[in-house]
Scaffold this motif. Structure first.
Motif, PDB file in Angstrom:
ATOM      1  N   PRO A  11       0.821  -1.219   0.000  1.00  0.00           N
ATOM      2  CA  PRO A  11       0.000   0.000   0.000  1.00  0.00           C
ATOM      3  C   PRO A  11       0.853   1.267   0.000  1.00  0.00           C
ATOM      4  O   PRO A  11       2.030   1.251   0.369  1.00  0.00           O
ATOM      5  CB  PRO A  11      -0.795  -0.117   1.308  1.00  0.00           C
ATOM      6  CG  PRO A  11      -0.757  -1.562   1.669  1.00  0.00           C
ATOM      7  CD  PRO A  11       0.563  -2.069   1.171  1.00  0.00           C
ATOM      8  N   ASN A  12       0.227   2.339  -0.402  1.00  0.00           N
ATOM      9  CA  ASN A  12       0.845   3.661  -0.378  1.00  0.00           C
ATOM     10  C   ASN A  12       0.740   4.217   1.046  1.00  0.00           C
ATOM     11  O   ASN A  12      -0.360   4.478   1.540  1.00  0.00           O
ATOM     12  CB  ASN A  12       0.118   4.577  -1.365  1.00  0.00           C
ATOM     13  CG  ASN A  12       0.744   5.951  -1.469  1.00  0.00           C
ATOM     14  OD1 ASN A  12       1.571   6.343  -0.645  1.00  0.00           O
ATOM     15  ND2 ASN A  12       0.341   6.705  -2.484  1.00  0.00           N
ATOM     16  N   SER A  13       1.857   4.401   1.716  1.00  0.00           N
ATOM     17  CA  SER A  13       1.818   4.869   3.104  1.00  0.00           C
ATOM     18  C   SER A  13       1.300   6.292   3.214  1.00  0.00           C
ATOM     19  O   SER A  13       0.812   6.700   4.275  1.00  0.00           O
ATOM     20  CB  SER A  13       3.208   4.778   3.742  1.00  0.00           C
ATOM     21  OG  SER A  13       4.110   5.686   3.128  1.00  0.00           O
TER      22      SER A  13
ATOM     23  N   GLU B 201      -9.365   0.265   8.040  1.00  0.00           N
ATOM     24  CA  GLU B 201      -9.688  -1.007   7.393  1.00  0.00           C
ATOM     25  C   GLU B 201      -8.532  -1.993   7.479  1.00  0.00           C
ATOM     26  O   GLU B 201      -7.358  -1.621   7.526  1.00  0.00           O
ATOM     27  CB  GLU B 201     -10.070  -0.778   5.934  1.00  0.00           C
ATOM     28  CG  GLU B 201     -11.502  -0.302   5.751  1.00  0.00           C
ATOM     29  CD  GLU B 201     -11.963  -0.427   4.316  1.00  0.00           C
ATOM     30  OE1 GLU B 201     -12.893  -1.200   4.060  1.00  0.00           O
ATOM     31  OE2 GLU B 201     -11.392   0.252   3.449  1.00  0.00           O
ATOM     32  N   LEU B 202      -8.897  -3.279   7.437  1.00  0.00           N
ATOM     33  CA  LEU B 202      -7.887  -4.332   7.503  1.00  0.00           C
ATOM     34  C   LEU B 202      -7.152  -4.462   6.166  1.00  0.00           C
ATOM     35  O   LEU B 202      -7.595  -3.971   5.125  1.00  0.00           O
ATOM     36  CB  LEU B 202      -8.527  -5.657   7.906  1.00  0.00           C
ATOM     37  CG  LEU B 202      -9.734  -6.155   7.094  1.00  0.00           C
ATOM     38  CD1 LEU B 202      -9.313  -6.859   5.814  1.00  0.00           C
ATOM     39  CD2 LEU B 202     -10.565  -7.105   7.956  1.00  0.00           C
ATOM     40  N   HIS B 203      -6.010  -5.127   6.233  1.00  0.00           N
ATOM     41  CA  HIS B 203      -5.163  -5.429   5.080  1.00  0.00           C
ATOM     42  C   HIS B 203      -4.286  -6.598   5.526  1.00  0.00           C
ATOM     43  O   HIS B 203      -3.981  -6.723   6.723  1.00  0.00           O
ATOM     44  CB  HIS B 203      -4.311  -4.212   4.703  1.00  0.00           C
ATOM     45  CG  HIS B 203      -3.450  -4.420   3.502  1.00  0.00           C
ATOM     46  ND1 HIS B 203      -2.202  -5.035   3.571  1.00  0.00           N
ATOM     47  CD2 HIS B 203      -3.639  -4.103   2.194  1.00  0.00           C
ATOM     48  CE1 HIS B 203      -1.675  -5.075   2.368  1.00  0.00           C
ATOM     49  NE2 HIS B 203      -2.522  -4.517   1.519  1.00  0.00           N
TER      50      HIS B 203
ATOM     51  N   GLN C 126      -1.916   0.484   6.973  1.00  0.00           N
ATOM     52  CA  GLN C 126      -1.883  -0.795   6.273  1.00  0.00           C
ATOM     53  C   GLN C 126      -0.467  -1.267   5.947  1.00  0.00           C
ATOM     54  O   GLN C 126      -0.266  -2.426   5.586  1.00  0.00           O
ATOM     55  CB  GLN C 126      -2.733  -0.708   5.003  1.00  0.00           C
ATOM     56  CG  GLN C 126      -4.199  -0.493   5.306  1.00  0.00           C
ATOM     57  CD  GLN C 126      -5.079  -0.552   4.084  1.00  0.00           C
ATOM     58  OE1 GLN C 126      -4.593  -0.694   2.959  1.00  0.00           O
ATOM     59  NE2 GLN C 126      -6.383  -0.439   4.283  1.00  0.00           N
ATOM     60  N   ILE C 127       0.502  -0.379   6.084  1.00  0.00           N
ATOM     61  CA  ILE C 127       1.884  -0.770   5.828  1.00  0.00           C
ATOM     62  C   ILE C 127       2.794  -0.472   7.013  1.00  0.00           C
ATOM     63  O   ILE C 127       3.951  -0.888   7.038  1.00  0.00           O
ATOM     64  CB  ILE C 127       2.429  -0.072   4.553  1.00  0.00           C
ATOM     65  CG1 ILE C 127       3.749  -0.712   4.110  1.00  0.00           C
ATOM     66  CG2 ILE C 127       2.534   1.429   4.744  1.00  0.00           C
ATOM     67  CD1 ILE C 127       4.295  -0.190   2.815  1.00  0.00           C
TER      68      ILE C 127
ATOM     69  N   LEU D 146       0.051   1.230  16.478  1.00  0.00           N
ATOM     70  CA  LEU D 146       0.873   0.845  15.331  1.00  0.00           C
ATOM     71  C   LEU D 146       1.541   2.065  14.708  1.00  0.00           C
ATOM     72  O   LEU D 146       2.733   2.037  14.361  1.00  0.00           O
ATOM     73  CB  LEU D 146      -0.016   0.141  14.298  1.00  0.00           C
ATOM     74  CG  LEU D 146       0.653  -0.404  13.038  1.00  0.00           C
ATOM     75  CD1 LEU D 146       1.644  -1.509  13.388  1.00  0.00           C
ATOM     76  CD2 LEU D 146      -0.410  -0.929  12.068  1.00  0.00           C
ATOM     77  N   ILE D 147       0.787   3.148  14.579  1.00  0.00           N
ATOM     78  CA  ILE D 147       1.339   4.367  13.988  1.00  0.00           C
ATOM     79  C   ILE D 147       2.347   5.015  14.934  1.00  0.00           C
ATOM     80  O   ILE D 147       3.417   5.458  14.508  1.00  0.00           O
ATOM     81  CB  ILE D 147       0.194   5.326  13.618  1.00  0.00           C
ATOM     82  CG1 ILE D 147      -0.619   4.705  12.476  1.00  0.00           C
ATOM     83  CG2 ILE D 147       0.724   6.699  13.228  1.00  0.00           C
ATOM     84  CD1 ILE D 147      -1.932   5.379  12.200  1.00  0.00           C
ATOM     85  N   SER D 148       2.037   5.050  16.224  1.00  0.00           N
ATOM     86  CA  SER D 148       2.998   5.591  17.187  1.00  0.00           C
ATOM     87  C   SER D 148       4.275   4.757  17.216  1.00  0.00           C
ATOM     88  O   SER D 148       5.376   5.304  17.318  1.00  0.00           O
ATOM     89  CB  SER D 148       2.375   5.645  18.582  1.00  0.00           C
ATOM     90  OG  SER D 148       1.354   6.599  18.634  1.00  0.00           O
ATOM     91  N   ASP D 149       4.132   3.437  17.153  1.00  0.00           N
ATOM     92  CA  ASP D 149       5.311   2.571  17.122  1.00  0.00           C
ATOM     93  C   ASP D 149       6.208   2.903  15.935  1.00  0.00           C
ATOM     94  O   ASP D 149       7.440   2.947  16.057  1.00  0.00           O
ATOM     95  CB  ASP D 149       4.899   1.099  17.048  1.00  0.00           C
ATOM     96  CG  ASP D 149       4.391   0.558  18.374  1.00  0.00           C
ATOM     97  OD1 ASP D 149       4.665   1.181  19.417  1.00  0.00           O
ATOM     98  OD2 ASP D 149       3.730  -0.498  18.360  1.00  0.00           O
TER      99      ASP D 149
END
Length: 681
Positions: free
Chosen positions: A115-117, A174-176, A123-124, A225-228
């Motif tokens: 995916p495009n981050s 959304e999931l991926h 998603q990535i 996840l984004i903070s990580d």
């Protein structure tokens, strides 16, 4: 070269090899010799330098200098050098903060099938190959900059996600397959599945039900996840510069996004980012909700959290000034660099300032707010020409001189009210809820309208001994309180002479479900829950539309003093004394201004203005006033503010001396709406 943030006299300065610099800076997507020189001649000595090959949301490249991450392990730093060389040449004694975008490039998306981050960050974000590749690029470009320009660089900014602000809202949680694999690692369950978008966006009352624990877990994972990812990059950068330079990013827009965007964007885990030892600077634009001549200024973040932990908050001034172009006349490109068309309307230009006076009013208004709070500021000349007038550049120069003039003065806070907000409790809140929009976004205008100075913290800051200095504590959205936080509230806030105001549903939610008994315990009042058909609050006979969206909470406690009612006659807000020394207030929703002013007055909280459209930005060094009344006609009556003591007050912005009488100061209406008032003492 050693760079650090130094707190002195209530403000933060940047120390570079022993010399102090005010955090007043410049940024542009279209830097050029002219605008760099204009700001340099005005006295600006700190510059942000964005290097990127990414296509922005407007369809044009963020930078015209070109791409430096050109393949797997392949870099071309010529575009970086050309831009930095231009800054060095045109700002010869300045220092720079390069900004590097860590998103997937078009070639990376094609080659790796990911995916495009920029549009689908979550998603990535958990993809280890992408993390390593982006970190390799970051280390390489930073090492290059340090070797060639290290004695001119004071820090770096990490950019990623939609609009470079680490948003992931375009993927709607959304999931991926990549995200789901990361979720299974996160949970330790090889069979765990993320809920579908339909389940994530299920409508209902404000809070999730016990049967929706999977939604709660997925939402927390999405934000963490984004903070990580951010903290991973920040640590790699700090290690690369041996902790000698500052690291910053855009993040934590708790008071701005509203729902559902606050959930989708992934900023709810902001406290962990703010408090990380690898993060020194946080930035956000000036609030988009407050852009007119008659608005207050507004931060998007819990700014006092950053201040208390010796980190800089940069307000980005990107208002549409009168010189903002109406159209963006550049070739519009897609994400792979292919031209689509040539020109488009520039967003926001339809409501831009009409002239120099209006542009300068907003510039001084935001400057006063930042200076009063010990915050930093940069002027964002977005696509060149935002500040292209002699008067606007003279205002920039004047603001720099005002900061220097007051630098030796005590700029510490005079606020008697501490606000506590948080992201973590919002995991319990449904996307369809209006809580974030009502309680968080709306809070800023409500507070500004009272004339009372206030400081905004995150809930973890309740542990700081410094919070004991306030008279009144407002807990805004604490729907799930930990035992540790409760203990710190007891130690620092529930003490003699201090007052507490709880809003809506404190401690109502846990993963196992809701409990009105917990509200009763924390507020020390008997609260009850029922269905709500209309959420208006009635105060002094007036109706204020403040819908809760459910649950509908009211007070049924004979020992409590009613302050306001719901439309059906149930008590919506009340006050109760404990042991004759502890006043506790509880309101079933964000209170109307009149009720909040009553609570302030009852507790002798000092207000500088009785008018809801005269805003004050105050610290121990000055009283900042912004006249947001509809008329600026000089023939009309003056604006009256209250001051602590009589004397002669000098306006450092527009000039003039004003003498207060019986604690009141009369200020003439004028086109220049801002005042920065100091006394001879």
């Amino acid at each position: 070269m050693k760079v650090s943030i130094v707190k002195t006299n209530g403000e933060h300065l940047i120390e570079i090899d022993g010399r102090l610099y005010p955090p007043l800076s410049f940024k542009s997507f279209r830097p050029n010799p002219r605008n760099i020189s204009e700001f340099y001649q005005a006295g600006v000595r700190l510059y942000s330098v964005l290097s990127s090959g990414i296509i922005s949301g407007l369809g044009v490249p963020y930078s015209r200098f070109g791409e430096s991450w050109v393949g797997d392990g392949e870099y071309d730093f010529t575009p970086v050098d050309r831009q930095l060389d231009m800054f060095v040449e045109n700002a010869p004694e300045a220092y720079f903060a390069p900004m590097f975008q860590l998103d997937t490039r078009g070639w990376y998306i094609k080659e790796h099938g990911v995916p495009n981050s920029f549009t689908h960050l979550s998603q990535i974000a958990g993809d280890e190959d992408y993390r390593r590749a982006a970190a390799d690029y970051l280390r390489a470009v930073v090492k290059h900059c340090e070797e060639k320009y290290g004695d001119r660089i004071y820090g770096y900014f990490l950019l990623g996600g939609t609009t470079t602000e680490w948003f992931s809202d375009l993927d709607y949680e959304e999931l991926h397959p990549i995200k789901e694999a990361a979720y299974r690692r996160y949970t330790g369950d090889a069979d765990a599945n993320l809920p579908t978008r339909d389940r994530l966006e299920r409508r209902g009352s404000n809070f999730l039900e016990p049967s929706e624990r999977d939604v709660y877990d997925a939402r927390r994972f999405h934000a963490e996840l984004i903070s990580d990812l951010i903290l991973y990059f920040a640590h790699e950068l700090k290690m690369t510069v041996n902790y000698q330079k500052l690291v910053g990013l855009y993040f934590g827009y708790l008071f701005e996004l509203g729902t559902p965007r606050l959930h989708n964007a992934g900023h709810l885990d902001y406290e962990r980012v703010f408090l990380s030892p690898d993060i020194d600077m946080i930035s956000s634009p000036s609030s988009y909700a407050y852009r007119s001549q008659t608005d207050p200024s507004g931060f998007m973040v819990t700014q006092k959290t950053l201040w208390a932990h010796d980190k800089l908050y940069f307000l980005e001034f990107d208002h549409r000034t009168h010189t903002t172009p109406d159209r963006l006349d550049e070739p519009i490109l897609n994400e792979f660099g292919n031209q689509i068309y040539d020109s488009r309307h520039f967003p926001g230009s339809e409501s831009k300032c009409k002239n120099d006076d209006e542009s300068i009013n907003l510039m001084y208004r935001d400057f006063l707010y930042c200076q009063s709070q010990g915050a930093a500021l940069w002027w964002f000349d977005m696509f060149d020409g935002w500040f292209r007038s002699e008067r606007m550049m003279a205002a920039v120069k004047h603001m720099l001189s005002l900061e220097e003039r007051l630098r030796g003065c005590d700029k510490s806070s005079v606020a008697e009210v501490a606000i506590f907000a948080e992201g973590e409790s919002m995991y319990h809140v449904r996307k369809s809820s209006r809580l974030a929009s009502t309680v968080l976004c709306g809070l800023r205008r409500l507070l500004a309208s009272t004339g009372v100075p206030y400081d905004v913290y995150s809930i973890s800051d309740v542990a700081l001994p410094a919070v004991r200095e306030y008279k009144l504590y407002i807990f805004v959205n604490q729907y799930d309180l930990s035992d540790d936080v409760k203990r710190y509230i007891d130690e620092n806030c529930r003490v003699a002479g201090k007052k507490i105001l709880w809003l809506y549903a404190p401690d109502y939610m846990k993963r196992g479900g809701c409990s009105v008994e917990r509200i009763c315990d924390i507020t020390k009042m008997r609260a009850v829950e029922s269905e709500c058909t209309h959420g208006d609050i009635i105060y002094n006979g007036r109706s204020f539309a403040l819908p809760t969206g459910g649950p509908y909470l009211s007070i049924d406690d004979s020992a409590a003093r009613p302050l306001a009612y719901w439309q059906d006659g149930k008590v919506a807000a009340a006050e109760k004394q404990r042991d004759n020394i502890k006043n506790i207030y509880y309101c079933g929703m964000l209170p109307p201004r009149e009720l909040l002013c009553q609570i302030f007055a009852e507790n002798e909280i000092y207000s500088y203005s009785d008018r809801p459209d005269v805003y004050v930005y105050v610290n121990r060094a000055f009283i900042g006033v912004y006249n947001a009344t509809e008329s600026d006609a000089e023939s009309e009556s003056n604006v009256i503010i209250k001051v602590g003591r009589d004397g002669v007050y000098h306006d450092l912005i527009g000039g003039g001396e004003f003498v207060s009488v019986d604690g009141h100061l009369s200020l003439p209406r004028r086109k220049l709406r801002a005042y920065m008032l100091v006394t001879d003492d």
